[in-house]
Design an enzyme around this catalytic site. Sequence first.
Site, PDB file in Angstrom:
ATOM      1  CE1 TYR A   1       0.205  -1.478  38.322  1.00 39.92           C
ATOM      2  CE2 TYR A   1       2.105  -2.952  38.286  1.00 39.92           C
ATOM      3  CZ  TYR A   1       0.925  -2.528  38.876  1.00 39.92           C
ATOM      4  OH  TYR A   1       0.462  -3.137  40.026  1.00 39.92           O
TER       5      TYR A   1
ATOM      6  CB  VAL B   1      -7.274   8.718  43.253  1.00 38.47           C
ATOM      7  CG1 VAL B   1      -7.939   7.828  44.295  1.00 38.47           C
ATOM      8  CG2 VAL B   1      -6.741   7.902  42.086  1.00 38.47           C
TER       9      VAL B   1
ATOM     10  CE  LYS C   1       1.027  -0.061  41.475  1.00 43.65           C
ATOM     11  NZ  LYS C   1       0.019   0.389  42.445  1.00 43.65           N
TER      12      LYS C   1
HETATM   13  P1  NAP Z   1      -8.481  -4.139  40.533  1.00 45.72           P
HETATM   14  O1  NAP Z   1      -9.320  -5.290  40.907  1.00 45.72           O
HETATM   15  O2  NAP Z   1      -8.539  -3.621  39.145  1.00 45.72           O
HETATM   16  O3  NAP Z   1      -8.820  -2.955  41.574  1.00 45.72           O
HETATM   17  C1  NAP Z   1      -8.462  -1.618  41.327  1.00 45.72           C
HETATM   18  C2  NAP Z   1      -9.276  -0.734  42.251  1.00 45.72           C
HETATM   19  O4  NAP Z   1      -8.873   0.637  42.032  1.00 45.72           O
HETATM   20  C3  NAP Z   1     -10.771  -0.781  41.977  1.00 45.72           C
HETATM   21  O5  NAP Z   1     -11.473  -0.585  43.168  1.00 45.72           O
HETATM   22  C4  NAP Z   1     -10.978   0.396  41.049  1.00 45.72           C
HETATM   23  O6  NAP Z   1     -12.326   0.794  41.015  1.00 45.72           O
HETATM   24  C5  NAP Z   1     -10.039   1.411  41.709  1.00 45.72           C
HETATM   25  N1  NAP Z   1      -9.599   2.524  40.860  1.00 45.72           N
HETATM   26  C6  NAP Z   1      -8.949   2.467  39.671  1.00 45.72           C
HETATM   27  N2  NAP Z   1      -8.723   3.702  39.204  1.00 45.72           N
HETATM   28  C7  NAP Z   1      -9.246   4.572  40.101  1.00 45.72           C
HETATM   29  C8  NAP Z   1      -9.334   5.986  40.175  1.00 45.72           C
HETATM   30  N3  NAP Z   1      -8.855   6.777  39.216  1.00 45.72           N
HETATM   31  N4  NAP Z   1      -9.940   6.537  41.263  1.00 45.72           N
HETATM   32  C9  NAP Z   1     -10.444   5.756  42.244  1.00 45.72           C
HETATM   33  N5  NAP Z   1     -10.374   4.408  42.230  1.00 45.72           N
HETATM   34  C10 NAP Z   1      -9.800   3.826  41.161  1.00 45.72           C
HETATM   35  O7  NAP Z   1      -6.947  -4.449  40.784  1.00 45.72           O
HETATM   36  P2  NAP Z   1      -6.127  -5.012  42.040  1.00 45.72           P
HETATM   37  O8  NAP Z   1      -5.228  -6.041  41.511  1.00 45.72           O
HETATM   38  O9  NAP Z   1      -7.003  -5.304  43.202  1.00 45.72           O
HETATM   39  O10 NAP Z   1      -5.232  -3.729  42.346  1.00 45.72           O
HETATM   40  C11 NAP Z   1      -5.250  -3.023  43.597  1.00 45.72           C
HETATM   41  C12 NAP Z   1      -3.868  -2.406  43.784  1.00 45.72           C
HETATM   42  O11 NAP Z   1      -2.920  -3.457  43.939  1.00 45.72           O
HETATM   43  C13 NAP Z   1      -3.404  -1.590  42.574  1.00 45.72           C
HETATM   44  O12 NAP Z   1      -2.718  -0.439  43.012  1.00 45.72           O
HETATM   45  C14 NAP Z   1      -2.445  -2.543  41.869  1.00 45.72           C
HETATM   46  O13 NAP Z   1      -1.489  -1.858  41.119  1.00 45.72           O
HETATM   47  C15 NAP Z   1      -1.832  -3.240  43.071  1.00 45.72           C
HETATM   48  N6  NAP Z   1      -1.189  -4.526  42.775  1.00 45.72           N
HETATM   49  C16 NAP Z   1      -1.896  -5.577  42.277  1.00 45.72           C
HETATM   50  C17 NAP Z   1      -1.236  -6.790  42.055  1.00 45.72           C
HETATM   51  C18 NAP Z   1      -1.972  -8.013  41.551  1.00 45.72           C
HETATM   52  O14 NAP Z   1      -1.291  -9.010  41.253  1.00 45.72           O
HETATM   53  N7  NAP Z   1      -3.286  -8.005  41.466  1.00 45.72           N
HETATM   54  C19 NAP Z   1       0.128  -6.907  42.313  1.00 45.72           C
HETATM   55  C20 NAP Z   1       0.820  -5.809  42.796  1.00 45.72           C
HETATM   56  C21 NAP Z   1       0.150  -4.628  43.044  1.00 45.72           C
HETATM   57  P3  NAP Z   1     -12.944   1.581  39.734  1.00 45.72           P
HETATM   58  O15 NAP Z   1     -12.404   0.911  38.498  1.00 45.72           O
HETATM   59  O16 NAP Z   1     -14.415   1.489  39.897  1.00 45.72           O
HETATM   60  O17 NAP Z   1     -12.454   2.976  39.892  1.00 45.72           O
END
Ligand code: NAP
Length: 249
Positions: A156, A65, A160
């Site tokens: 971070y 992205v 957000k």
């Molecule tokens: P995750 O398992 O690390 O997933 C992150 C996803 O983003 C993966 O598919 C990763 O794939 C992709 N990604 C990262 N950098 C990228 C890039 N430059 N281009 C394209 N894809 C990219 O983490 P998650 O917790 O599911 O997070 C998903 C979203 O939820 C994030 O925005 C995170 O900030 C948000 N969030 C998570 C939590 C939580 O508690 N888990 C809470 C609040 C918000 P690749 O690494 O292969 O690119």
Amino acid sequence: MNILEQFNLHGKTALVTGGSRGLGLEIAYGLHQAGARVALLARRESFFAEALKLIPKAITIVADVQDEASLEAAFAQVGPVDILVNAAGITWGQDALEVPVEKVRQVLDVNITGAFLASRIAARGMKAKGYGKILNVASVAGLAGSPSEIMDAAAYSASKGGLIALTRDLAVKWGPFGIRVNALAPGFFPTRMTEKLLPRIEALVQARTPLGRLGQTGELAAAALYLCSPASDYVTGQVLAVDGGMTAL
Ligand code: NAP
């Protein structure tokens, strides 16, 4: 219209950045179950194998992205999308007094600029159709500060908060085109991003959460479906916290 029909996504196409695992995949699976054709986008091919077990018909796209050209190619491959979910995100945990500037820039670039770029590519097609849904996966970290012992990731949080501001601004700018832009603000959920953090902070999070526990896998998808489906057609520019009440304290 029957109330459940308002959640029906048959005939719609959804592209989910960060859809290869974690919360993005959970959201994509929910949209798929509601009938959408789903495309998953992430940087690494390796994570798609598990995702395809859940959604065998998903289109998988390796793209970053941060790279506008690779996003343009991804959207060209999928065709016009009705729904874009910006779930791609990264974090970097380090004391705000010491974190290297490159890490700050990288987090802001992926989490804000990446969502901005994907949104405007999607919005061109949505504007032509007069209808579209963009859902940004923000965080409770974008709504309030975090003590260092819970989350030491100031860039971070800034990213957000910026994503929430972007959500509201694009909702105002693109509302006249029929494009709805909303955000989710999840609390703490178990994913690869949080796997090292949560065992350390779970008790602290529980103590600050009215429902007394972390989020569980599967508890975000229905809120995402609401914001991506006709059920929310009169809702735009909003942030829905799915956080066990953490932000109500
Ligand atoms: P995750 O398992 O690390 O997933 C992150 C996803 O983003 C993966 O598919 C990763 O794939 C992709 N990604 C990262 N950098 C990228 C890039 N430059 N281009 C394209 N894809 C990219 O983490 P998650 O917790 O599911 O997070 C998903 C979203 O939820 C994030 O925005 C995170 O900030 C948000 N969030 C998570 C939590 C939580 O508690 N888990 C809470 C609040 C918000 P690749 O690494 O292969 O690119």
